[in-house]
Motif scaffolding. Structure first.
Motif, PDB file in Angstrom:
ATOM      1  N   GLN A 269      38.204  39.893  41.525  1.00  0.00           N
ATOM      2  CA  GLN A 269      37.700  39.345  42.647  1.00  0.00           C
ATOM      3  C   GLN A 269      36.155  38.981  42.557  1.00  0.00           C
ATOM      4  N   GLU A 270      35.351  40.078  41.129  1.00  0.00           N
ATOM      5  CA  GLU A 270      33.950  39.713  41.265  1.00  0.00           C
ATOM      6  C   GLU A 270      33.756  37.359  41.094  1.00  0.00           C
ATOM      7  N   LEU A 271      35.294  37.729  39.832  1.00  0.00           N
ATOM      8  CA  LEU A 271      35.345  36.142  39.844  1.00  0.00           C
ATOM      9  C   LEU A 271      35.500  35.212  40.846  1.00  0.00           C
TER      10      LEU A 271
ATOM     11  N   ALA B  82      34.790  35.203  43.916  1.00  0.00           N
ATOM     12  CA  ALA B  82      33.603  35.135  44.707  1.00  0.00           C
ATOM     13  C   ALA B  82      32.668  34.640  44.223  1.00  0.00           C
ATOM     14  N   LYS B  83      32.646  34.561  42.455  1.00  0.00           N
ATOM     15  CA  LYS B  83      30.787  33.665  41.974  1.00  0.00           C
ATOM     16  C   LYS B  83      32.035  32.680  42.086  1.00  0.00           C
ATOM     17  N   SER B  84      33.193  32.066  41.685  1.00  0.00           N
ATOM     18  CA  SER B  84      33.216  30.815  41.604  1.00  0.00           C
ATOM     19  C   SER B  84      33.476  29.862  42.799  1.00  0.00           C
TER      20      SER B  84
ATOM     21  N   GLN C 193      34.422  42.694  30.704  1.00  0.00           N
ATOM     22  CA  GLN C 193      34.127  41.442  31.518  1.00  0.00           C
ATOM     23  C   GLN C 193      33.766  41.150  32.951  1.00  0.00           C
ATOM     24  N   PRO C 194      34.122  40.831  34.158  1.00  0.00           N
ATOM     25  CA  PRO C 194      34.090  41.273  35.507  1.00  0.00           C
ATOM     26  C   PRO C 194      35.407  40.907  36.498  1.00  0.00           C
ATOM     27  N   SER C 195      35.133  41.708  37.278  1.00  0.00           N
ATOM     28  CA  SER C 195      36.884  41.658  37.881  1.00  0.00           C
ATOM     29  C   SER C 195      37.488  40.633  38.268  1.00  0.00           C
TER      30      SER C 195
ATOM     31  N   SER D  27      37.004  45.555  30.398  1.00  0.00           N
ATOM     32  CA  SER D  27      36.407  46.312  31.468  1.00  0.00           C
ATOM     33  C   SER D  27      34.575  45.427  31.009  1.00  0.00           C
TER      34      SER D  27
ATOM     35  N   ASN E  68      31.881  28.953  45.467  1.00  0.00           N
ATOM     36  CA  ASN E  68      30.836  29.033  46.752  1.00  0.00           C
ATOM     37  C   ASN E  68      31.520  28.309  48.039  1.00  0.00           C
TER      38      ASN E  68
END
Lengths: 292, 315
Positions: free
Chosen positions: B13-15, B17-19, B9-11, B7, B21
């Motif tokens: 989905q977040e990963l 979205a982050k990677s 670490q980022p989820s 918990s 671009n």
């Protein structure tokens, strides 16, 4: 009662078998002819040239006197030439191969590009020299510089590098690409991170073999006007220079008997240069080639 | 404990979205094919460049010299002071002499080696001989030229006393040796691709190996063999350094192979290594000769292409 006359069968078979054996020998000697020529060629050049292959030979510039003639300018010039030809031809060749194998759609345009490449491979090198003379030496006014010769040679060996790279890229199985797409990679990511790493041994092998052709190629250099009597080393990409085959051509043409030996020594240097390049190619092929 | 680490670490989905671009990535994906297409079009531009260069300069040449006297003239004296003559037939004759001698040498030896390698040789022999043929194919032509001038010509002079230092025979033979590996290796490829079942069928009918080779394999591989010979002829026509060093520089329109000749390629080299001023008729003549040479090799390459495409047998 005998249905088959054993004796006559053996007799007829014997003559056919004898003819077979005779022709086997003939075909073997046909093969031997090429090998024998190669042996004589090497023997002649080594025995003629080895005497002139002294340390001074590598330190002197060319001279009117056979004993003082050296290969320094030509050897360094050929290395300079390679520093232009290698990046230009590999970037253009591999880029074209990636486009044709990974991106091009199956339409008339890609067929035309492929057909064009195979025809370009058959154009005599002296004609590439005329192209270089008009476009690079005169139109872009690069003069008879390292850059003009380098561009001309790059275009000359381009088809060879394209075909070798295409084969290397084609040998990468589709499963790997699909696995990459399945993991969410884009097309370009797949090409750069999956396809190219597996294709690189094949690409490099083909590229080095093509470059060794550029090292030995003389005719385009003569046509774009590369001089032979040069008493300085190239200082930059726009500097005048001379190359190994040009120097050998100049020596071989001279009437004095002694220059024949100098030419043979020059050929030995050229052959050693090519041998080193080819050994690197074989090393890469054996060390890095992967099988799926 | 383990749950807590997760918990922190980022989820997923977040990963993602982050990677991703997205905009930048899409731009790269759109730009790359365009860049690669531009690179690929350089090979086409090269061809266009060659054809345009040759045509434009040849047209300038034809302003000085009528087309008819260029194509059908039997005298080529570009350096004559009073009346220079530009008839290309002597240069074509020189080229053809060398090419024909080369073919006479290369075809029997090349196809003989191909049959030996494909039908008779063991795997070990083939593995030794094929790389040696590749070495032969990789030797720079300047080396062959030197070999022709300093070894083959003196050797031939012992048998033919009339032979001049510069002649058509010696470079012809050496050009033949140069194209031999090409014929051998391409023909061998064509013969090796004939399936073994056909060979075994013929052998089971009682044929000897020679009969299999000549009556089954060679006919089946004929298109590949002929294409290899045509390609080799094209190489021989365009060969430059061997004929420049050992062929001489006397263009003559005859059938003599013992005297000095000049080929189209050797003429281009002769003018380039001398100093014919830019803009003179002689300067433009190398383009007209180059254009003729280009057409010769182009026709040969197209024929080879058509043969291997049209008559390819699929098994």
């Amino acid at each position: 009662m005998k249905y088959i006359n054993h004796e006559s069968v053996v007799k007829r078979m014997m003559s056919r078998l004898t003819i077979n054996k005779v022709f086997k020998v003939i075909f073997f000697f046909a093969t031997l002819f090429a090998l024998l020529t190669l042996a004589i060629l090497f023997y002649r050049i080594i025995t003629q040239g080895i005497g002139y292959l002294t340390p001074e030979f590598f330190q002197n510039f060319s001279s009117r006197f056979p004993a003082k003639a050296g290969i320094k300018a030509a050897l360094i010039g050929s290395i300079w030439l390679m520093f232009v030809v290698a990046p230009v031809s590999i970037i253009l060749g591999v880029g074209t191969a990636i486009y044709l194998e990974e991106y091009a759609k199956k339409n008339k345009l890609s067929d035309f590009i492929r057909m064009n490449i195979s025809n370009l491979a058959g154009v005599p090198s002296v004609v590439f020299g005329l192209l270089g003379l008009t476009i690079f030496v005169r139109a872009l006014s690069l003069g008879n510089s390292v850059l003009a010769a380098g561009f001309t040679m790059s275009l000359l060996i381009l088809p060879v590098i394209i075909v070798a790279s295409q084969e290397a890229i084609r040998a990468v199985p589709n499963d790997v690409r699909e696995a990459s797409y399945g993991m969410g990679a884009t097309k370009w990511q797949t090409v750069v991170k999956i396809v190219l790493p597996s294709a690189i041994p094949g690409i490099l092998t083909g590229a080095i073999l093509a470059l060794s052709r550029a090292v030995g190629e003389t005719a385009p250099l003569i046509v774009i006007g590369i001089p032979v009597i040069i008493q300085f080393l190239p200082t930059g990409l726009l500097s005048q220079f001379t190359a190994l085959p040009m120097q050998i051509y100049d020596w071989a043409k001279r009437p004095q008997q002694d220059f024949q030996f100098v030419a043979a020594a020059g050929i030995l240097v050229l052959m050693i240069f090519l041998l080193i390049m080819n050994s690197i190619a074989i090393f890469i092929r054996n060390k890095f080639s992967k099988r799926y | 404990m383990a749950q807590k680490q997760v918990s922190d670490q980022p989820s997923v989905q977040e990963l993602i979205a982050k990677s991703s671009n997205k905009k930048q990535k899409q731009l790269v994906e759109k730009l790359i094919p365009i860049i690669l297409f531009i690179i690929a079009s350089i090979s086409v531009l090269t061809t266009i460049g060659i054809v345009l260069t040759l045509i434009v300069e040849t047209i300038i040449f034809f302003k000085d010299i009528p087309v008819f006297s260029f194509l059908f003239g039997t005298e080529w004296y570009p350096f004559a002071n009073k009346e220079p003559a530009f008839g290309i037939l002597p240069l074509i004759a020189g080229t053809l002499k060398v090419t024909i001698i080369a073919v006479i040498v290369a075809v029997p030896f090349g196809i003989g080696s191909a049959i030996f390698l494909s039908e008779y040789a063991s795997d070990t022999t083939r593995r030794i001989i094929k790389p040696i043929l590749e070495i032969l194919a990789g030797i720079p032509t300047i080396v062959y030229g030197f070999f022709a001038l300093t070894f083959v010509t003196p050797l031939l002079q012992q048998f033919i006393p009339d032979l001049k230092i510069f002649n058509a025979l010696s470079p012809g033979i050496v050009v033949g040796i140069m194209i031999l590996p090409m014929i051998a290796s391409l023909s061998e490829d064509a013969m090796s691709s004939v399936p073994n079942s056909i060979r075994e069928g013929a052998l089971a009918m009682g044929s000897t190996k020679l009969e299999v080779a000549l009556k089954v394999v060679v006919p089946a591989a004929l298109s590949g063999i002929v294409a290899s010979v045509v390609l080799a002829i094209s190489r021989a026509i365009g060969e430059t350094m061997i004929v420049s060093l050992a062929g001489g520089s006397t263009p003559k329109f005859d059938f003599d192979v013992t005297g000095s000749i000049q080929t189209m390629t050797a003429y281009i080299v002769q003018v380039s290594s001398g100093d014919a001023g830019y803009g003179t008729t002689i300067y433009y003549s190398i383009y007209s000769v180059g254009f003729t040479l280009f057409l010769f090799t182009l026709v040969m390459n197209l024929i080879a292409h058509a043969i291997s495409k049209k008559y390819r047998e699929e098994y």
